[in-house]
Design a protein around this motif. Structure first.
Motif, PDB file in Angstrom:
ATOM      1  N   LEU A 136      36.227  34.943  40.196  1.00 32.38           N
ATOM      2  CA  LEU A 136      36.673  33.564  40.108  1.00 32.38           C
ATOM      3  C   LEU A 136      35.712  32.699  40.911  1.00 32.38           C
ATOM      4  O   LEU A 136      35.465  32.965  42.084  1.00 32.38           O
ATOM      5  CB  LEU A 136      38.093  33.417  40.660  1.00 32.38           C
ATOM      6  CG  LEU A 136      38.667  32.008  40.689  1.00 32.38           C
ATOM      7  CD1 LEU A 136      38.890  31.491  39.274  1.00 32.38           C
ATOM      8  CD2 LEU A 136      39.963  31.982  41.476  1.00 32.38           C
ATOM      9  N   THR A 174      31.630  32.514  44.234  1.00 37.60           N
ATOM     10  CA  THR A 174      32.315  33.372  43.277  1.00 37.60           C
ATOM     11  C   THR A 174      32.902  34.539  44.053  1.00 37.60           C
ATOM     12  O   THR A 174      32.200  35.199  44.816  1.00 37.60           O
ATOM     13  CB  THR A 174      31.339  33.862  42.196  1.00 37.60           C
ATOM     14  OG1 THR A 174      30.777  32.722  41.543  1.00 37.60           O
ATOM     15  CG2 THR A 174      32.041  34.724  41.165  1.00 37.60           C
ATOM     16  N   LEU A 212      46.771  34.118  40.292  1.00 33.19           N
ATOM     17  CA  LEU A 212      46.236  33.698  38.997  1.00 33.19           C
ATOM     18  C   LEU A 212      47.120  34.182  37.863  1.00 33.19           C
ATOM     19  O   LEU A 212      47.501  35.353  37.819  1.00 33.19           O
ATOM     20  CB  LEU A 212      44.821  34.243  38.814  1.00 33.19           C
ATOM     21  CG  LEU A 212      43.839  33.875  39.923  1.00 33.19           C
ATOM     22  CD1 LEU A 212      42.509  34.563  39.690  1.00 33.19           C
ATOM     23  CD2 LEU A 212      43.668  32.381  39.999  1.00 33.19           C
TER      24      LEU A 212
END
Length: 111
Positions: free
Chosen positions: A99, A66, A19
Motif C-alpha cells: 500500500l 510503500t 483495509l
C-alpha cells in the motif's frame, strides 16, 4: 488530554489502518426478473491491516512510501494464483500486498 511535545514524544500507540474491499453481490435468483428487479447486497471484505508508529509520524512530520500490508493466509472470496495477474480477483501466492500512502499531521505539532 496532554498534547505537549513531551507527552506526544512518549506516545507508543500505532496508527492502525484496516483495509477492506467493497463487493456488490447479486441476490436475484430468477434471471427472468433481472430487467425489472434489482436485489443486491454490498459486502465489505477485510483484506488486511497496516500499522505505522505514531512516533515515526510525529518525529518526521510526515511518512511517505510503500508499505507491506499484513494479510491473512486465506482470503475468502479470492483465488490464489501462482502467476501475477491483472485480475483483481486473483492474488499471487508469492506476491506481497503493498500500500502506497502519505501521512502527515496538519497543522504540524511542535517538536
Amino acid at each position: 488530554r496532554d498534547y505537549s511535545p513531551i507527552a506526544l514524544q512518549s506516545v507508543t500507540d500505532p496508527i492502525s489502518l484496516s483495509l477492506f474491499d467493497e463487493v456488490l453481490v447479486d441476490l436475484l435468483d430468477d434471471d427472468r426478473q433481472r430487467e425489472t428487479n434489482r436485489h443486491e447486497r454490498i459486502e465489505r471484505r477485510w483484506l488486511g491491516n497496516l500499522a505505522v508508529p505514531f512516533s515515526t509520524v510525529y518525529s518526521n512530520t510526515r511518512v511517505d512510501g510503500t508499505f507491506e500490508v499484513s494479510v491473512p493466509p486465506g482470503l475468502l472470496g479470492y483465488k490464489r494464483s501462482h502467476e501475477p495477474s491483472a485480475d483483481l480477483g486473483a492474488l499471487s501466492s508469492h506476491a506481497q500486498t503493498l500500500l502506497s500512502l502519505f501521512i502527515t499531521i496538519e497543522p504540524p505539532l511542535p517538536p
